[in-house]
Scaffold this active site. Structure first.
Site, PDB file in Angstrom:
ATOM      1  N   ASP A  47       0.879  -1.171   0.000  1.00  0.00           N
ATOM      2  CA  ASP A  47       0.000   0.000   0.000  1.00  0.00           C
ATOM      3  C   ASP A  47       0.915   1.219   0.000  1.00  0.00           C
ATOM      4  O   ASP A  47       1.367   1.665   1.054  1.00  0.00           O
ATOM      5  CB  ASP A  47      -0.902  -0.002   1.231  1.00  0.00           C
ATOM      6  CG  ASP A  47      -1.780   1.244   1.305  1.00  0.00           C
ATOM      7  OD1 ASP A  47      -1.991   1.874   0.253  1.00  0.00           O
ATOM      8  OD2 ASP A  47      -2.243   1.584   2.412  1.00  0.00           O
TER       9      ASP A  47
ATOM     10  N   ASP B  44      -2.358   0.174   9.830  1.00  0.00           N
ATOM     11  CA  ASP B  44      -1.963   0.829   8.575  1.00  0.00           C
ATOM     12  C   ASP B  44      -1.491  -0.179   7.533  1.00  0.00           C
ATOM     13  O   ASP B  44      -1.292   0.174   6.368  1.00  0.00           O
ATOM     14  CB  ASP B  44      -0.861   1.856   8.842  1.00  0.00           C
ATOM     15  CG  ASP B  44      -1.392   3.127   9.501  1.00  0.00           C
ATOM     16  OD1 ASP B  44      -2.566   3.457   9.255  1.00  0.00           O
ATOM     17  OD2 ASP B  44      -0.651   3.761  10.261  1.00  0.00           O
TER      18      ASP B  44
ATOM     19  N   GLU C  49      -1.717  -1.644  -4.317  1.00  0.00           N
ATOM     20  CA  GLU C  49      -2.984  -0.903  -4.363  1.00  0.00           C
ATOM     21  C   GLU C  49      -2.806   0.330  -5.230  1.00  0.00           C
ATOM     22  O   GLU C  49      -1.903   1.132  -5.013  1.00  0.00           O
ATOM     23  CB  GLU C  49      -3.424  -0.488  -2.961  1.00  0.00           C
ATOM     24  CG  GLU C  49      -4.721   0.316  -2.968  1.00  0.00           C
ATOM     25  CD  GLU C  49      -5.245   0.622  -1.582  1.00  0.00           C
ATOM     26  OE1 GLU C  49      -5.675  -0.321  -0.904  1.00  0.00           O
ATOM     27  OE2 GLU C  49      -5.202   1.796  -1.188  1.00  0.00           O
TER      28      GLU C  49
END
Length: 200
Positions: free
Chosen positions: A12, A145, A72
């Protein structure tokens, strides 16, 4: 002999925090290998942050030797500068994967949520809970996170499994031989080849 698990690295990308997660696929079983976050906010220079992203990607790939990398894709926001920096972070992650001999597959946030929870508008907490249920790991807010990173790795596995199932279904379909075409065509061919045997 125990087969080697198929490792998937999920990323991410971010300009302040980069989440990462690795899952292992061993036949029908899934397990969490590692997840965590790379804090980048301490570095004011954006180039230094990009360098840290590359170094972290490189170390993760050398340590775990993943067979696939899933990233992502950034969503489109109104802040042009933020989008530019996020795009750079994503580009560095993709470049690091390619330098390691791997293709980085991108998935949109909605696609990831849909694959993991069945809902494209699921909240971060709902994704986290589903990951815990599937991968069987304990709750730890320090790794919240890293949720999207683990989710994109799982999404990649699920998408590949769906593709494999469709491929298997396609190969199972019975393909009729050319001789079993329409009856009218067969009858016309019979008349042409045997004119004396057809009574008018």
């Amino acid at each position: 002999m125990q087969p080697h698990p198929h490792i998937i690295l999920g990323i991410d990308p971010g300009t302040l925090v980069m989440g990462y997660g690795l899952i292992a696929v061993n036949k029908n079983s899934l397990s969490l290998v590692e997840m965590g976050v790379l804090q980048l906010s301490k570095k004011e220079n954006h180039a230094e942050r990009l360098h840290l992203i590359y170094k972290k990607m490189d170390s993760l790939m050398k340590l775990h030797r993943p067979a696939a990398v899933a990233i992502e894709a950034p969503f489109f926001g109104k802040n042009v500068q933020s989008m530019l920096k996020l795009g750079r972070a994503q580009g560095v992650a993709i470049a690091a994967a390619m330098m390691g001999g791997l293709e980085a597959i991108e998935y949109a946030p909605r696609k990831i949520k849909q694959s993991v929870t069945g809902r494209g508008n699921a909240t971060k907490e709902q994704v986290w809970q589903m990951l815990q249920h599937i991968l069987k790991f304990e709750d730890d807010v320090r790794f919240m996170d890293a949720t999207d990173a683990v989710a994109v790795a799982l999404c990649h596995h699920l998408q590949n499994r769906v593709a494999e199932i469709k491929k298997q279904e396609t190969t199972k379909k019975i393909i009729l031989p050319k001789t079993a075409s329409k009856k009218s065509n067969n009858w016309d061919a019979f008349i042409t080849n045997n004119p004396g045997r057809v009574k008018k």
